[in-house]
Scaffold this motif. Structure first.
Motif, PDB file in Angstrom:
ATOM      1  N   ASP A   1       0.835  -1.197   0.000  1.00 35.11           N
ATOM      2  CA  ASP A   1       0.000   0.000   0.000  1.00 35.11           C
ATOM      3  C   ASP A   1       0.877   1.256   0.000  1.00 35.11           C
ATOM      4  O   ASP A   1       0.656   2.178  -0.782  1.00 35.11           O
ATOM      5  CB  ASP A   1      -0.929  -0.010   1.211  1.00 35.11           C
ATOM      6  CG  ASP A   1      -1.952   1.103   1.164  1.00 35.11           C
ATOM      7  OD1 ASP A   1      -2.549   1.329   0.090  1.00 35.11           O
ATOM      8  OD2 ASP A   1      -2.150   1.748   2.205  1.00 35.11           O
ATOM      9  N   ALA A   2       1.884   1.280   0.855  1.00 37.00           N
ATOM     10  CA  ALA A   2       2.787   2.430   0.925  1.00 37.00           C
ATOM     11  C   ALA A   2       3.576   2.587  -0.376  1.00 37.00           C
ATOM     12  O   ALA A   2       3.686   3.691  -0.918  1.00 37.00           O
ATOM     13  CB  ALA A   2       3.741   2.274   2.102  1.00 37.00           C
ATOM     14  N   LEU A   3       4.107   1.482  -0.887  1.00 32.92           N
ATOM     15  CA  LEU A   3       4.902   1.538  -2.115  1.00 32.92           C
ATOM     16  C   LEU A   3       4.061   1.964  -3.312  1.00 32.92           C
ATOM     17  O   LEU A   3       4.506   2.735  -4.146  1.00 32.92           O
ATOM     18  CB  LEU A   3       5.532   0.178  -2.403  1.00 32.92           C
ATOM     19  CG  LEU A   3       6.667  -0.217  -1.487  1.00 32.92           C
ATOM     20  CD1 LEU A   3       7.071  -1.651  -1.749  1.00 32.92           C
ATOM     21  CD2 LEU A   3       7.842   0.707  -1.697  1.00 32.92           C
ATOM     22  N   TYR A   4       2.858   1.433  -3.388  1.00 36.72           N
ATOM     23  CA  TYR A   4       1.996   1.770  -4.512  1.00 36.72           C
ATOM     24  C   TYR A   4       1.673   3.262  -4.503  1.00 36.72           C
ATOM     25  O   TYR A   4       1.618   3.897  -5.537  1.00 36.72           O
ATOM     26  CB  TYR A   4       0.720   0.931  -4.467  1.00 36.72           C
ATOM     27  CG  TYR A   4      -0.049   0.953  -5.758  1.00 36.72           C
ATOM     28  CD1 TYR A   4       0.407   0.261  -6.867  1.00 36.72           C
ATOM     29  CD2 TYR A   4      -1.235   1.670  -5.871  1.00 36.72           C
ATOM     30  CE1 TYR A   4      -0.297   0.285  -8.066  1.00 36.72           C
ATOM     31  CE2 TYR A   4      -1.942   1.699  -7.057  1.00 36.72           C
ATOM     32  CZ  TYR A   4      -1.470   1.006  -8.146  1.00 36.72           C
ATOM     33  OH  TYR A   4      -2.160   1.035  -9.326  1.00 36.72           O
ATOM     34  N   GLY A   5       1.511   3.814  -3.314  1.00 35.81           N
ATOM     35  CA  GLY A   5       1.261   5.247  -3.206  1.00 35.81           C
ATOM     36  C   GLY A   5       2.455   6.078  -3.626  1.00 35.81           C
ATOM     37  O   GLY A   5       2.320   7.143  -4.223  1.00 35.81           O
ATOM     38  N   GLU A   6       3.660   5.596  -3.342  1.00 33.03           N
ATOM     39  CA  GLU A   6       4.885   6.337  -3.635  1.00 33.03           C
ATOM     40  C   GLU A   6       5.449   6.072  -5.025  1.00 33.03           C
ATOM     41  O   GLU A   6       6.047   6.950  -5.637  1.00 33.03           O
ATOM     42  CB  GLU A   6       5.978   5.954  -2.621  1.00 33.03           C
ATOM     43  CG  GLU A   6       5.685   6.338  -1.205  1.00 33.03           C
ATOM     44  CD  GLU A   6       6.697   5.735  -0.239  1.00 33.03           C
ATOM     45  OE1 GLU A   6       7.751   5.233  -0.695  1.00 33.03           O
ATOM     46  OE2 GLU A   6       6.434   5.764   0.963  1.00 33.03           O
ATOM     47  N   ASP A   7       5.310   4.837  -5.502  1.00 33.50           N
ATOM     48  CA  ASP A   7       6.060   4.401  -6.686  1.00 33.50           C
ATOM     49  C   ASP A   7       5.168   3.667  -7.690  1.00 33.50           C
ATOM     50  O   ASP A   7       5.606   2.744  -8.351  1.00 33.50           O
ATOM     51  CB  ASP A   7       7.190   3.481  -6.209  1.00 33.50           C
ATOM     52  CG  ASP A   7       8.421   3.572  -7.071  1.00 33.50           C
ATOM     53  OD1 ASP A   7       8.425   4.365  -8.024  1.00 33.50           O
ATOM     54  OD2 ASP A   7       9.375   2.836  -6.796  1.00 33.50           O
ATOM     55  N   ARG A   8       3.932   4.087  -7.783  1.00 27.77           N
ATOM     56  CA  ARG A   8       2.936   3.389  -8.604  1.00 27.77           C
ATOM     57  C   ARG A   8       3.384   3.211 -10.058  1.00 27.77           C
ATOM     58  O   ARG A   8       3.319   2.120 -10.603  1.00 27.77           O
ATOM     59  CB  ARG A   8       1.623   4.161  -8.543  1.00 27.77           C
ATOM     60  CG  ARG A   8       0.523   3.558  -9.368  1.00 27.77           C
ATOM     61  CD  ARG A   8      -0.770   4.387  -9.194  1.00 27.77           C
ATOM     62  NE  ARG A   8      -1.820   3.825  -9.986  1.00 27.77           N
ATOM     63  CZ  ARG A   8      -2.159   4.276 -11.188  1.00 27.77           C
ATOM     64  NH1 ARG A   8      -1.523   5.309 -11.714  1.00 27.77           N
ATOM     65  NH2 ARG A   8      -3.118   3.706 -11.859  1.00 27.77           N
ATOM     66  N   LYS A   9       3.842   4.281 -10.690  1.00 24.48           N
ATOM     67  CA  LYS A   9       4.207   4.212 -12.105  1.00 24.48           C
ATOM     68  C   LYS A   9       5.304   3.183 -12.363  1.00 24.48           C
ATOM     69  O   LYS A   9       5.232   2.398 -13.307  1.00 24.48           O
ATOM     70  CB  LYS A   9       4.641   5.574 -12.625  1.00 24.48           C
ATOM     71  CG  LYS A   9       3.490   6.527 -12.819  1.00 24.48           C
ATOM     72  CD  LYS A   9       3.974   7.842 -13.390  1.00 24.48           C
ATOM     73  CE  LYS A   9       2.818   8.792 -13.552  1.00 24.48           C
ATOM     74  NZ  LYS A   9       3.253  10.082 -14.090  1.00 24.48           N
ATOM     75  N   ARG A  10       6.330   3.197 -11.520  1.00 22.25           N
ATOM     76  CA  ARG A  10       7.439   2.260 -11.733  1.00 22.25           C
ATOM     77  C   ARG A  10       7.000   0.818 -11.488  1.00 22.25           C
ATOM     78  O   ARG A  10       7.381  -0.087 -12.217  1.00 22.25           O
ATOM     79  CB  ARG A  10       8.632   2.617 -10.847  1.00 22.25           C
ATOM     80  CG  ARG A  10       9.851   1.764 -11.186  1.00 22.25           C
ATOM     81  CD  ARG A  10      11.105   2.346 -10.639  1.00 22.25           C
ATOM     82  NE  ARG A  10      11.100   2.453  -9.211  1.00 22.25           N
ATOM     83  CZ  ARG A  10      12.043   1.938  -8.433  1.00 22.25           C
ATOM     84  NH1 ARG A  10      13.061   1.304  -8.954  1.00 22.25           N
ATOM     85  NH2 ARG A  10      11.980   2.077  -7.138  1.00 22.25           N
ATOM     86  N   MET A  11       6.177   0.597 -10.466  1.00 28.64           N
ATOM     87  CA  MET A  11       5.703  -0.753 -10.187  1.00 28.64           C
ATOM     88  C   MET A  11       4.865  -1.287 -11.347  1.00 28.64           C
ATOM     89  O   MET A  11       5.014  -2.444 -11.757  1.00 28.64           O
ATOM     90  CB  MET A  11       4.895  -0.780  -8.889  1.00 28.64           C
ATOM     91  CG  MET A  11       5.743  -0.548  -7.651  1.00 28.64           C
ATOM     92  SD  MET A  11       4.756  -0.487  -6.152  1.00 28.64           S
ATOM     93  CE  MET A  11       4.408  -2.229  -5.937  1.00 28.64           C
ATOM     94  N   LEU A  12       3.986  -0.452 -11.892  1.00 31.13           N
ATOM     95  CA  LEU A  12       3.159  -0.874 -13.024  1.00 31.13           C
ATOM     96  C   LEU A  12       3.997  -1.091 -14.281  1.00 31.13           C
ATOM     97  O   LEU A  12       3.751  -2.023 -15.043  1.00 31.13           O
ATOM     98  CB  LEU A  12       2.048   0.147 -13.283  1.00 31.13           C
ATOM     99  CG  LEU A  12       0.988   0.233 -12.195  1.00 31.13           C
ATOM    100  CD1 LEU A  12       0.025   1.383 -12.468  1.00 31.13           C
ATOM    101  CD2 LEU A  12       0.241  -1.084 -12.060  1.00 31.13           C
ATOM    102  N   ARG A  13       5.000  -0.243 -14.487  1.00 29.64           N
ATOM    103  CA  ARG A  13       5.885  -0.412 -15.650  1.00 29.64           C
ATOM    104  C   ARG A  13       6.645  -1.725 -15.554  1.00 29.64           C
ATOM    105  O   ARG A  13       6.769  -2.466 -16.525  1.00 29.64           O
ATOM    106  CB  ARG A  13       6.851   0.784 -15.729  1.00 29.64           C
ATOM    107  CG  ARG A  13       7.662   0.817 -16.991  1.00 29.64           C
ATOM    108  CD  ARG A  13       8.438   2.122 -17.161  1.00 29.64           C
ATOM    109  NE  ARG A  13       9.261   2.437 -16.005  1.00 29.64           N
ATOM    110  CZ  ARG A  13       9.160   3.572 -15.306  1.00 29.64           C
ATOM    111  NH1 ARG A  13       8.289   4.496 -15.624  1.00 29.64           N
ATOM    112  NH2 ARG A  13       9.961   3.787 -14.281  1.00 29.64           N
ATOM    113  N   ARG A  14       7.124  -2.064 -14.351  1.00 26.87           N
ATOM    114  CA  ARG A  14       7.831  -3.327 -14.151  1.00 26.87           C
ATOM    115  C   ARG A  14       6.896  -4.515 -14.409  1.00 26.87           C
ATOM    116  O   ARG A  14       7.272  -5.471 -15.084  1.00 26.87           O
ATOM    117  CB  ARG A  14       8.394  -3.410 -12.739  1.00 26.87           C
ATOM    118  CG  ARG A  14       9.168  -4.694 -12.489  1.00 26.87           C
ATOM    119  CD  ARG A  14       9.600  -4.829 -11.069  1.00 26.87           C
ATOM    120  NE  ARG A  14      10.631  -3.864 -10.746  1.00 26.87           N
ATOM    121  CZ  ARG A  14      11.167  -3.722  -9.557  1.00 26.87           C
ATOM    122  NH1 ARG A  14      10.769  -4.453  -8.548  1.00 26.87           N
ATOM    123  NH2 ARG A  14      12.111  -2.842  -9.349  1.00 26.87           N
ATOM    124  N   ALA A  15       5.684  -4.447 -13.896  1.00 28.40           N
ATOM    125  CA  ALA A  15       4.709  -5.532 -14.114  1.00 28.40           C
ATOM    126  C   ALA A  15       4.395  -5.685 -15.594  1.00 28.40           C
ATOM    127  O   ALA A  15       4.295  -6.801 -16.108  1.00 28.40           O
ATOM    128  CB  ALA A  15       3.439  -5.266 -13.317  1.00 28.40           C
TER     129      ALA A  15
END
Length: 100
Positions: free
Chosen positions: A63-77
């Protein structure tokens, strides 16, 4: 793209890439979030059972990471879903061979 090209773009020697990541797929799959997750689990283990500690820590951390780093996490996925080589490495990480 070859490791040598990636190393040149990063202004490091190819040996540095191999030493730190092992393979070019690991550049995408390397997870800097693991230490944070392990710390969150450790903090909860004193008061909760292991399974609950892990689940609560995972949910709170993501939850914390998604709030801070959403774009990068989605790009990696997205990269993983589009590249069979990344999927194979990810699957191998989740299913270690016997004896590991």
């Amino acid at each position: 793209m070859a490791v040598e090209e990636l190393a040149t773009a990063a202004r490091v020697a190819p040996a540095t890439v191999y030493r730190n990541f092992g393979a070019k797929e690991r550049l995408v799959l390397w997870d800097e979030y693991d230490p944070m997750l392990l710390e969150a689990i450790s903090e909860r283990l004193g008061t909760l059972p292991p399974q609950e500690s892990t689940l609560e820590a995972l949910v709170a951390s993501l939850d914390a990471l998604y709030g801070e780093d959403r774009k990068r996490m989605l790009r990696r996925a997205r990269l993983i879903s589009e590249h069979p080589q990344l999927q194979a490495v990810t699957a191998a990480d989740r299913c270690p061979s016997p004896g590991h």
